[in-house]
Design a protein around this motif. Sequence first.
Motif, PDB file in Angstrom:
ATOM      1  N   LEU A  88       6.524 -49.491 -15.826  1.00 29.54           N
ATOM      2  CA  LEU A  88       7.570 -48.573 -16.278  1.00 29.54           C
ATOM      3  C   LEU A  88       7.014 -47.197 -16.650  1.00 29.54           C
ATOM      4  O   LEU A  88       7.631 -46.174 -16.384  1.00 29.54           O
ATOM      5  CB  LEU A  88       8.340 -49.188 -17.455  1.00 29.54           C
ATOM      6  N   GLY A  89       5.847 -47.178 -17.261  1.00 31.16           N
ATOM      7  CA  GLY A  89       5.215 -45.898 -17.590  1.00 31.16           C
ATOM      8  C   GLY A  89       5.857 -45.221 -18.781  1.00 31.16           C
ATOM      9  O   GLY A  89       6.516 -45.869 -19.596  1.00 31.16           O
ATOM     10  N   GLU A  90       5.689 -43.911 -18.824  1.00 32.73           N
ATOM     11  CA  GLU A  90       6.151 -43.161 -19.990  1.00 32.73           C
ATOM     12  C   GLU A  90       7.625 -42.801 -19.890  1.00 32.73           C
ATOM     13  O   GLU A  90       8.267 -43.075 -18.894  1.00 32.73           O
ATOM     14  CB  GLU A  90       5.312 -41.882 -20.106  1.00 32.73           C
ATOM     15  N   PHE A  91       8.110 -42.121 -20.944  1.00 33.02           N
ATOM     16  CA  PHE A  91       9.520 -41.718 -20.982  1.00 33.02           C
ATOM     17  C   PHE A  91       9.924 -40.945 -19.733  1.00 33.02           C
ATOM     18  O   PHE A  91       9.187 -40.088 -19.262  1.00 33.02           O
ATOM     19  CB  PHE A  91       9.770 -40.838 -22.220  1.00 33.02           C
ATOM     20  N   GLN A  92      11.078 -41.287 -19.233  1.00 33.49           N
ATOM     21  CA  GLN A  92      11.604 -40.526 -18.099  1.00 33.49           C
ATOM     22  C   GLN A  92      13.091 -40.315 -18.353  1.00 33.49           C
ATOM     23  O   GLN A  92      13.810 -41.272 -18.690  1.00 33.49           O
ATOM     24  CB  GLN A  92      11.391 -41.332 -16.810  1.00 33.49           C
ATOM     25  N   ALA A  93      13.564 -39.083 -18.183  1.00 35.51           N
ATOM     26  CA  ALA A  93      14.983 -38.794 -18.400  1.00 35.51           C
ATOM     27  C   ALA A  93      15.823 -39.628 -17.441  1.00 35.51           C
ATOM     28  O   ALA A  93      15.479 -39.782 -16.269  1.00 35.51           O
ATOM     29  CB  ALA A  93      15.246 -37.312 -18.176  1.00 35.51           C
ATOM     30  N   GLY A  94      16.905 -40.202 -17.974  1.00 36.01           N
ATOM     31  CA  GLY A  94      17.815 -40.988 -17.127  1.00 36.01           C
ATOM     32  C   GLY A  94      17.429 -42.446 -16.993  1.00 36.01           C
ATOM     33  O   GLY A  94      18.106 -43.213 -16.313  1.00 36.01           O
ATOM     34  N   LEU A  95      16.319 -42.831 -17.625  1.00 36.71           N
ATOM     35  CA  LEU A  95      15.858 -44.222 -17.481  1.00 36.71           C
ATOM     36  C   LEU A  95      15.674 -44.852 -18.862  1.00 36.71           C
ATOM     37  O   LEU A  95      14.941 -44.325 -19.698  1.00 36.71           O
ATOM     38  CB  LEU A  95      14.530 -44.232 -16.710  1.00 36.71           C
ATOM     39  N   ALA A  96      16.372 -45.971 -19.098  1.00 42.52           N
ATOM     40  CA  ALA A  96      16.245 -46.658 -20.388  1.00 42.52           C
ATOM     41  C   ALA A  96      15.913 -48.122 -20.144  1.00 42.52           C
ATOM     42  O   ALA A  96      16.280 -48.688 -19.109  1.00 42.52           O
ATOM     43  CB  ALA A  96      17.555 -46.546 -21.160  1.00 42.52           C
ATOM     44  N   PHE A  97      15.241 -48.708 -21.105  1.00 41.64           N
ATOM     45  CA  PHE A  97      14.892 -50.127 -20.992  1.00 41.64           C
ATOM     46  C   PHE A  97      15.669 -50.923 -22.034  1.00 41.64           C
ATOM     47  O   PHE A  97      15.749 -50.525 -23.205  1.00 41.64           O
ATOM     48  CB  PHE A  97      13.378 -50.298 -21.200  1.00 41.64           C
ATOM     49  N   HIS A  98      16.258 -52.043 -21.626  1.00 41.35           N
ATOM     50  CA  HIS A  98      16.985 -52.910 -22.549  1.00 41.35           C
ATOM     51  C   HIS A  98      16.380 -54.316 -22.473  1.00 41.35           C
ATOM     52  O   HIS A  98      16.322 -54.910 -21.400  1.00 41.35           O
ATOM     53  CB  HIS A  98      18.474 -52.975 -22.176  1.00 41.35           C
ATOM     54  N   GLU A  99      15.963 -54.794 -23.626  1.00 42.25           N
ATOM     55  CA  GLU A  99      15.256 -56.084 -23.652  1.00 42.25           C
ATOM     56  C   GLU A  99      16.230 -57.243 -23.860  1.00 42.25           C
ATOM     57  O   GLU A  99      17.122 -57.175 -24.700  1.00 42.25           O
ATOM     58  CB  GLU A  99      14.239 -56.047 -24.792  1.00 42.25           C
ATOM     59  N   VAL A 100      16.022 -58.297 -23.111  1.00 42.03           N
ATOM     60  CA  VAL A 100      16.850 -59.501 -23.247  1.00 42.03           C
ATOM     61  C   VAL A 100      16.149 -60.444 -24.221  1.00 42.03           C
ATOM     62  O   VAL A 100      14.986 -60.806 -23.995  1.00 42.03           O
ATOM     63  CB  VAL A 100      17.003 -60.223 -21.879  1.00 42.03           C
ATOM     64  N   HIS A 101      16.838 -60.841 -25.287  1.00 41.85           N
ATOM     65  CA  HIS A 101      16.273 -61.817 -26.225  1.00 41.85           C
ATOM     66  C   HIS A 101      16.900 -63.164 -25.933  1.00 41.85           C
ATOM     67  O   HIS A 101      18.113 -63.275 -25.813  1.00 41.85           O
ATOM     68  CB  HIS A 101      16.603 -61.442 -27.674  1.00 41.85           C
TER      69      HIS A 101
END
Length: 387
Positions: A43-56
């Motif tokens: 995934l790398g570093e912050f990128q505009a327009g890209l978010a990560f959502h974790e599944v628990h």
Amino acid sequence: MNVGIVCYASVGGSGIVATELAKVLAARGHQVRLISTERPVRLGEFQAGLAFHEVHTPGYPLFRDPQYLLSLANKLVDVTRSFDLDIIHAHYAIPHAAAGYLARQILASSGRVRVPRIITTLHGTDVTLIGSDPSYSETAAFCIDQSDGVTAVSESLRDDTYRHLPVRAEINVIPNFLDCRHHQRRVDERLLARYRRGNPETKLVIHVSNFRPVKRVDVVVELFRRIRERLPARLLLVGDGPDLSGACRRAQELGLSEDIEPLGEQELVVPLLSIADLSLLPSAQESFGVAALEAMACEVPVVASRVGGLPEVITNGESGFLHAPDDLDGMTASALRLLSDPALHRGIARGGLQAVHTRFCAEEVVPRYEAFYEQVLARDPASVSSA
Ligand code: GMT
């Protein structure tokens, strides 16, 4: 477009491809939400327009196993409600296509007018190995058919899907790809000297995989033994998985421990591929072979099995060498030719690079996904039961 991309983050090419797709789509102006159990390695570093959502996925003493399908479907519902997803793109059918299907049903039955379209990308073992297991085949086929759009990473996988599963959906082939600006040979001389252990004549052979039985790591070690008999060579084993320790044990029995470097999982493969002279991929099955593509992009000739989608990636004698999986003599001969004939090595390396640049760079492939998204959004949605 608002796109949710679901993938396995930990190991394997499907997670790599899904993550690269998310990054490129975000760079092209889409709002992308990557949904997985952990942050994908690439995934790398912050990128505009890209978010990560974790599944628990909480465990409970009554469950033998955590209920990933249910928690993922729940997450997809949440993310869709919060961010108005147009598309949920499920990478690897099991159980991601099922989670997408379930999420869509839940959203529709809660009265939501606009439900996201579910696109499933088939990657390989989700069909050829685990998906076609009688314990999963009916649910796998049903959920694939319920998707609003289905893609496969090779023609071979599309044909295998129809052969192995009672799937009726139209399957569009969109091949895997690389960020070609990043995936290019950059030799680090110090790294090269370190792994050659001071002998400039030493050839570096590399194998990158998740070390599962389908990769036939025992064959990698056997091929390396045969190469090592004829010339100074060392084997870089990149990745981890159940068969890594067996491979190291076997190397020890053969007196080759000193010539083998088990490097474990590595986030950055380009520096390692860039010092390699040859890549071995004698898999029993490979729907595509991202590992081959990454090697070719770094100008490393590949000797591989002629199985699955590999012939769609490698043209035998032009951009690599392909042999029947049991033809160890043929693989050894090709490997030795490549390692001892610099002109042949250069020609094959160039052929591989050209194949990658003409057919498998993000600029070529990602617009095909965008066009497919548009096409699916323009169609009537698959039937959903609303309450
Ligand atoms: O090998 C696996 O089961 C993992 C799976 C994955 O998640 O990476 O690999 C499959 O998908 C890759 C990405 O599309 C393909 O490059 C691999 O060829 C494919 N593996 C097999 O078909 C064995």
